[in-house]
Design an enzyme around this catalytic site. Structure first.
Site, PDB file in Angstrom:
ATOM      1  N   HIS A 199       0.858  -0.976  -0.145  1.00  0.00           N
ATOM      2  CA  HIS A 199      -0.273  -0.067   0.094  1.00  0.00           C
ATOM      3  C   HIS A 199       1.061   1.415  -0.134  1.00  0.00           C
ATOM      4  O   HIS A 199       2.172   0.817   0.550  1.00  0.00           O
ATOM      5  CB  HIS A 199      -0.189   0.113   1.370  1.00  0.00           C
ATOM      6  CG  HIS A 199      -1.863  -1.012   1.502  1.00  0.00           C
ATOM      7  ND1 HIS A 199      -1.358  -1.995   1.825  1.00  0.00           N
ATOM      8  CD2 HIS A 199      -3.146  -0.638   1.559  1.00  0.00           C
ATOM      9  CE1 HIS A 199      -2.161  -2.765   2.730  1.00  0.00           C
ATOM     10  NE2 HIS A 199      -2.945  -2.017   1.944  1.00  0.00           N
ATOM     11  N   ASP A 239       2.516   2.344   3.521  1.00  0.00           N
ATOM     12  CA  ASP A 239       3.469   1.023   4.017  1.00  0.00           C
ATOM     13  C   ASP A 239       4.647   1.718   4.253  1.00  0.00           C
ATOM     14  O   ASP A 239       5.397   1.621   4.331  1.00  0.00           O
ATOM     15  CB  ASP A 239       3.235  -0.397   3.613  1.00  0.00           C
ATOM     16  CG  ASP A 239       1.613  -0.513   3.582  1.00  0.00           C
ATOM     17  OD1 ASP A 239       1.124  -0.716   4.188  1.00  0.00           O
ATOM     18  OD2 ASP A 239       1.747  -1.284   2.641  1.00  0.00           O
TER      19      ASP A 239
HETATM   20  C1  XUL Z   1      -7.346  -6.540   4.266  1.00  0.00           C
HETATM   21  C2  XUL Z   1      -6.404  -7.116   3.570  1.00  0.00           C
HETATM   22  C3  XUL Z   1      -6.216  -5.917   2.554  1.00  0.00           C
HETATM   23  C4  XUL Z   1      -6.088  -6.567   1.039  1.00  0.00           C
HETATM   24  C5  XUL Z   1      -5.295  -5.256   0.647  1.00  0.00           C
HETATM   25  O1  XUL Z   1      -7.782  -7.967   5.110  1.00  0.00           O
HETATM   26  O2  XUL Z   1      -6.668  -8.037   2.553  1.00  0.00           O
HETATM   27  O3  XUL Z   1      -4.594  -6.716   3.321  1.00  0.00           O
HETATM   28  O4  XUL Z   1      -5.165  -7.189   0.812  1.00  0.00           O
HETATM   29  O5  XUL Z   1      -5.557  -3.691   0.641  1.00  0.00           O
END
Ligand code: XUL
Ligand code: CO
Length: 437
Positions: A100, A103
């Site tokens: 993300h 992150d």
């Molecule tokens: C949350 C989840 C996230 C997604 C990406 O449950 O799975 O980490 O994979 O946003």
């Protein structure tokens, strides 16, 4: 160069008999299974958020492991985190990672400052990608942690929040392109509701679709050729999420004309939260043409939340790999370990051991799935179970060449029908003997 995991060696394949916890038992990257190497089949990815960022906090306690990487300054931390991330992938022989925006670089006081920080850190990440020969499986934007997103992002009640989310997605797509990412994920973190009392569901769903359409069009306009995925999840953090499960997402995509633009990123623990098996979600994605990528983890069926455990269940991994082999393998997707060590497993060594366990489980799953498919009895059984649709009245039904009148006439003439046994226990025992020999 400074090492962040100086006590961890490069992890190599030692075979199933080894007692070395820092070795692969089943994952032998260059070994060929079903015509491709394990590395090509499995396309493992590291999740930046759990592995490099999460410190083991839960609702009742603070972190149990520090992820400051020896720095106080947030930008220095982000740089060290990047160095550590590539050292970790290198030592684990993992080719891909997923991230993300938030992150990889700390959010600044303004959107402009956040973007500038992202530019700086992704320059370094690009350098490290080249040095270590690593790639981005997919990127995404974190549209759920900051309090501004408490009502959602694309589905927020405020148009200003919608605009902010769009700006964040725009930047995250640009960074994904910059880093050569093969995919971009939409996970609707807070795209849902707590109560219908204050919710305009129609507007929220339409807005979410608008945002997705704009994101795809923008990405294509700047040359992104990767896949877009939606990652279904029924709840958590919101009570109800609009991307509830594979079936709900597929119908959403079709309703808003997005079905040619998106595939699914199926997560094991999200499947079980929705009351499905992991395999059910994969099967549906495969058979409808929406299969894209996988978040490989597992939940605890006694708990009602997303525990994101490293996958060690060999049955689940086998059925996952069975579906992936049946769909012809990944194209741009892969197996991303959206998984974290348990809060009490609080050393960096635990992280390495967890990845090894997950990778070995899927390597074993791949071999066992191949064995089940090569054996052929399971497929043959299913084929025979539906044999009545191969000819006669069954074939006419499939061809859409029969009327209700004709079916009635047929049933009247036929009398009572015989449908035979499902032989579930026979099949379960057969699979066990294939798996455990
Ligand atoms: C949350 C989840 C996230 C997604 C990406 O449950 O799975 O980490 O994979 O946003
Ligand atoms: Co996930």
């Amino acid at each position: 160069m400074k090492q962040f995991y100086p006590d961890i060696p490069k992890i190599t394949f030692e075979g199933s008999k080894t007692e070395n916890p820092l070795a692969f038992r089943y994952y032998n990257p260059e070994e060929t299974v079903a015509g491709k190497t394990m590395r090509e089949h499995l396309r493992f990815a590291m999740s930046y958020w759990h592995t490099m960022v999460a410190e083991g906090t839960d609702m009742f306690g603070v972190g149990t492991v520090s992820k400051d990487y020896g720095a106080d300054d947030p930008m220095q931390q982000a740089k060290n985190k990047a160095y550590a991330a590539f050292e970790l992938m290198d030592k684990l022989n993992i080719d891909y990672y997923c991230f993300h925006d938030r992150d990889v670089a700390p959010e600044g006081a303004t959107l402009a400052e956040s973007n500038q920080r992202l530019d700086e850190i992704t320059d370094l990440m690009l350098e490290l990608q080249t040095k270590y020969n690593k790639k981005v499986l997919w990127g995404t934007a974190n549209l759920f942690s900051n309090p501004r997103y408490r009502h959602g992002a694309g589905t927020a009640c405020s148009a200003d929040v919608f605009a902010f989310a769009a700006a964040q997605i725009k930047k995250a797509i640009e960074l994904t392109v910059k880093l050569g990412g093969e995919g971009y994920v939409f996970w609707g973190g807070r795209e849902g509701y707590e109560t219908l009392l204050n919710t305009d569901m129609k507007l929220e769903r339409e807005n979410l679709a608008r945002l997705m359409r704009m994101a795809v069009d923008y990405a294509r306009s700047i040359g992104f050729t990767g896949d877009f995925y939606v990652e279904p999840k029924p709840k958590e953090p919101t009570k109800h999420q609009y991307d509830f499960d594979a079936a709900t997402v597929i119908s959403f995509l079709q309703e808003f004309g997005l079905d040619k633009d998106f595939k699914l990123n199926i997560e094991a623990n999200h499947a079980t939260l929705a009351g499905h098996t992991f395999q059910h979600e994969l099967r549906l994605a495969r058979e409808t043409g929406f299969f894209g990528s996988v978040d490989a983890n597992q939940g605890d069926l006694l708990l009602g939340w997303d525990t994101d455990q490293f996958p060690t269940d060999v049955y689940d991994a086998t059925w996952c790999m069975y579906e992936i082999l049946k769909v012809g393998g990944f194209t741009k997707g892969g197996l991303n370990f959206d998984a974290k060590t348990r809060r009490a497993s609080s050393t960096f060594e635990d992280i390495f051991i967890s990845y090894i366990a997950g990778m070995d489980t899927f390597a074993l799953g791949l071999k066992l799935a191949d064995k089940i498919i090569s054996d052929g009895r399971l497929d043959q059984f299913v084929k025979e179970r539906y044999a009545s649709y191969q000819e006669g009245i069954g074939k006419k039904i499939r061809d859409g060449a029969v009327s209700m009148d004709e079916l009635e006439k047929y049933a009247l003439a036929k009398g009572e029908v015989e449908t035979g046994t499902g032989r579930q226990e026979y099949l379960e025992a057969m699979i066990n003997s294939l798996m455990f020999g």
